[in-house]
Design a protein around this motif. Structure first.
Motif, short mmCIF file in Angstrom:
data_model
loop_
_atom_site.label_atom_id
_atom_site.label_comp_id
_atom_site.label_asym_id
_atom_site.label_seq_id
_atom_site.Cartn_x
_atom_site.Cartn_y
_atom_site.Cartn_z
N ALA A 49 37.97 40.65 50.75
CA ALA A 49 39.07 40.40 49.83
C ALA A 49 40.35 40.05 50.58
O ALA A 49 41.12 39.17 50.18
CB ALA A 49 39.29 41.62 48.93
N GLY A 54 37.81 37.81 47.60
CA GLY A 54 37.54 38.92 46.71
C GLY A 54 38.71 39.21 45.80
O GLY A 54 39.65 38.42 45.69
N ARG A 143 45.62 36.02 43.92
CA ARG A 143 45.80 36.48 45.29
C ARG A 143 47.10 35.98 45.89
O ARG A 143 47.80 36.69 46.60
CB ARG A 143 44.62 36.01 46.15
CG ARG A 143 43.34 36.74 45.89
CD ARG A 143 42.37 36.45 46.99
NE ARG A 143 42.16 35.03 47.18
CZ ARG A 143 41.23 34.32 46.54
NH1 ARG A 143 40.45 34.92 45.68
NH2 ARG A 143 41.09 33.04 46.75
N GLU A 278 34.06 39.52 41.14
CA GLU A 278 34.84 40.70 40.78
C GLU A 278 34.14 41.51 39.69
O GLU A 278 34.02 42.74 39.78
CB GLU A 278 36.22 40.27 40.30
CG GLU A 278 37.11 41.41 39.84
CD GLU A 278 38.41 40.92 39.26
OE1 GLU A 278 39.07 41.70 38.55
OE2 GLU A 278 38.77 39.75 39.51
#
Length: 770
Positions: A49, A54, A143, A278
């Motif tokens: 991640a 991720g 992100r 996820e």
């Protein structure tokens, strides 16, 4: 003492989502290895991640391994928040992130600041805080926006003012003059102040907008909007096609609201993959946390299988706490052999283990094809499993049995089939029927008719709908066949005279009402099973109640048929599983109070053969060495039962405000009692907790699966469809939405809207008949 234990029991029922078995089957070393493996898996997920492969929240959560103080063996895995150092359970990182970070529970998550990428502790202007508008609309899964929080400034938390109030300095902003800023609405005013100061800064130094069409949306707001659009698209599960996103009107809408064109490539590749990974990680984590589970699969028994068409078999996983998780869909080409079905089901079992080699975690399978050999073969090969037929399909098959074997059903079906075809196919009669139906019922449609007489005996639903239509149109049909123009026709047309005589006779309507009433009784029971998710211990009482209702029906409509009871008993035996009796005896929900005030198992409700089944099932589910022990504990359970206070807590009911029916207050009470206060039954308890949570129906949520069939000839397309359905199914199960197809919802909405429009329009505008 009992009241204290009872309070503990209720507290555990409301706070514990994963059972902790004091008589665990695994040793302490094995448990330690499992915890270590869980920890290593979380570290791997977090590493991926952080590198951008991720979920966003792993940047702010660090897995921590907790060990026993005496043995130094790992005992638990926790997640530590990098903002406030709080420890959380690692069972559901996604939910923890939503509750702790997204909803503002973390005291430091919303107070961190950035200034030239350097962490500082000195106060900054209030306008440097992100505005509440952009924060509330920002999707925390993105992100790019969350990675920018890595080195934000944190306001000092050590002031005397905060110590006096018992709060953190992250809840306050300390200005340059070292006087505490205190607004009339406390810390909630800081967001409003930030918005106000940002507006002043924009007025002082306006910047040209970089958003589409001169929009005032920020980049974060655009990203958040696109994330929400993608989530909606995935969760519609194929109802909206990819090509629809390129529709000129839709692209024009995006442009008008200040959003860029939606990239189909982005939606079908990277964004879909991230969302799927996820969701999958969350599902697998919940399965790993559960001690055991049950596999449910439906779609084997579909009407199109006999035509050689593609069929969809849906797999889901039932956990002991009553929740269900979606697993996958398998495309099968028409009818499937027992051996092939066995291989498909066992593959689903192995996938559900999530890397664990403990096969005993899968304690059973429930499927909607009761006569397949696959379930029996798997149960013989693995003695700890209980494989059940779906009771919804069993009741549907019972209706089909009545349609084929009861004379009154055959007579009424043939008469209605003749009547409906006559009305729909004769042009003069059809026009007259539509006119009177529109006049009486505000609807001009035709009668629903099965495609053939053969279908009447194979699938009861088209027959049921035909009966329903004819009964609802009884007055309309009388008006049609009483018309003078029709009376003249009966003189020359033998079929017209026969149908007219049938309509005018009361015997036809009495028989139709009786047949429809029995079908409706059984169908309503099946619908309740599908909605309430029948448990294994409820099966015996279900069929006993059904027998009583059928007997009452025969008395009410004066139908004497010796085959009625035989058909019912034959179908019961086909569906019966010995584990029904064992679940009924072990479930504290069905304990009965004896003359001494004890709550004991209802053995007196079983037949002699069913009592033997209880012994056989219980001894089969334990090892040979434990067989004599479990029988001794069963005898003790039979004589001593359960403490009255606990039994009453398990059986406590209250009225459901929505349905008006009485429902259990503590639906998990039966399992919790065995796992807490009945610890003296070490062997029998292990059997009880694995039996009583098993569901006896394979029905799950309804969804639009057509996209699977669209993509069946493309490997890449099939993978995309599988991922979208995984996301959509998980979302519906999280919302506990088990409703029917969207098309049916839309139809209901239009019916409601139409009736409201008619009320306001006043005069009804006639429409030409089709």
């Amino acid at each position: 003492m009992h009241k204290h234990l009872f309070s503990c029991l209720l507290l555990m029922a409301s706070t514990s989502s994963t059972p902790t078995d004091p008589c665990s089957l695994v040793s302490e070393d094995t448990a330690a290895k499992t915890v270590s493996k869980r920890y290593e898996g979380l570290v791997t997920i977090r590493t991926k991640a952080i590198s951008g492969k991720g979920a966003w929240y792993w940047t702010h959560f660090e897995p921590i391994l907790i060990s026993h103080t005496d043995t130094n063996l790992p005992k638990a895995v926790k997640l530590r928040c990098s903002f406030c150092n709080t420890l959380f359970s690692a069972s559901n990182p996604s939910r923890t992130a939503s509750e702790h970070l997204k909803r503002g529970t973390c005291p430091n998550f919303n107070s961190v600041l950035r200034q030239n990428s350097v962490v500082i502790s000195s106060p900054l202007p209030i306008s440097s805080l992100p505005s509440p508008t952009s924060h509330n609309h920002q999707h925390n899964r993105k992100r790019n926006s969350l990675n920018s929080l890595d080195s934000l400034a944190v306001v000092d938390r050590s002031t005397q003012f905060c110590n006096e109030l018992g709060c953190t300095n992250s809840e306050l902003i300390q200005p340059q003059n070292n006087h505490n800023l205190k607004l009339s609405c406390g810390k909630d005013d800081l967001g409003a102040l930030a918005m106000f100061e940002n507006s002043i800064k924009k007025l002082k130094s306006p910047k040209p907008s970089s958003s589409p069409a001169g929009s005032s949306l920020s980049k974060n707001q655009i990203n958040s909007a696109l994330e929400s659009l993608a989530d909606w698209f995935y969760e519609t599960c194929g109802s909206v096609s990819f090509s629809s996103l390129e529709h000129p009107k839709f692209r024009s809408f995006l442009h008008q609201v200040g959003l860029p064109p939606c990239s189909i490539h982005d939606l079908s590749s990277s964004r879909l993959e991230n969302r799927f990974l996820e969701t999958k990680a969350e599902v697998e984590a919940r399965i790993r946390d559960a001690m055991f589970f049950q596999i449910a699969c439906n779609g084997w028994k579909m009407k199109n299988c006999c035509n050689g068409e593609e069929n969809l078999v849906k797999f889901s996983i039932n956990l002991p706490n009553g929740t269900s998780l979606y697993q996958k869909i398998v495309l099968t080409g028409g009818s499937v052999s027992s051996k092939h079905a066995e291989e498909i089901i066992w593959e689903a079992v192995m996938i559900s283990l999530c890397g664990s080699n403990v096969l005993q975690r899968c304690v059973g399978i429930v499927a909607d094809k009761y006569n397949t050999k696959a379930l029996r073969n798997l149960e013989i090969q693995h003695q700890w499993m209980v494989n059940l037929p779906c009771q919804v399909q069993g009741l549907h098959s019972l209706i089909n049995d009545f349609c084929k074997e009861l004379q009154v059903f055959r007579t009424v079906t043939e008469s209605c089939f003749k009547l409906a075809n006559f009305v729909n196919n004769q042009s003069q009669i059809r026009i007259s029927f539509q006119k009177y139906r529109l006049q009486e019922l505000d609807y001009s449609g035709l009668l629903r008719v099965p495609s053939s007489k053969c279908e009447c005996t194979k699938n009861f639903l088209p027959v049921y709908l035909m009966f329903e239509d004819i009964l609802s149109c009884a007055r309309v049909l009388h008006m049609v066949f009483s018309d003078d123009s029709y009376k003249s026709r009966t003189v020359e047309d033998f079929l017209a005279a026969e149908v007219s005589e049938m309509i005018q006779g009361q015997g036809f309507w009495n028989s139709l009402e009786a047949v429809y009433s029995l079908m409706k009784i059984i169908k309503q029971i099946a619908d309740e099973i599908e909605a309430d998710r029948l448990l294994i211990g409820q099966c015996l009482t279900l069929w006993e109640d059904l027998k009583a209702k059928v007997k009452s029906w025969s008395v009410q409509f004066n139908i004497i048929d010796g085959n009625l009871e035989k058909i019912l008993d034959k179908r019961f035996k086909k569906n019966y599983h010995p584990a029904w009796s064992a679940g009924f005896i072990l479930d504290p929900l069905y304990l009965m109070r004896d003359i001494n005030g004890k709550y004991v198992p209802p053995f007196k409700c079983l037949t002699h053969e069913q009592e033997k089944d209880v012994d056989k099932v219980i001894t089969r589910l334990v090892s040979k060495e434990e067989a004599h022990v479990v029988l001794m504990e069963l005898m003790k359970w039979r004589t001593e039962g359960l403490d009255p206070l606990y039994a009453q807590a398990v059986q406590l009911k209250q009225k459901d405000p929505i349905t008006g029916k009485m429902k259990n207050v503590n639906p998990q009470g039966s399992r919790l009692v065995w796992e807490t206060c009945l610890s003296e039954y070490k062997t029998l308890g292990k059997v009880a907790v694995r039996l009583i949570f098993l569901q006896a129906s394979s029905c799950g949520f309804k969804c639009n699966w057509n996209s699977m069939k669209w993509q069946r000839n493309s490997r890449v397309g099939l993978e995309r469809a599988q991922k979208m359905m995984f996301i959509a199914a998980h979302s519906k199960l999280e919302r506990r939405d088990l409703s029917n197809y969207d098309e049916e919802k839309d139809g209901e909405m239009f019916r409601i809207s139409g009736s409201e429009d008619d009320m306001f329009n006043g005069d009804f505008v006639d429409t030409p008949s089709v």
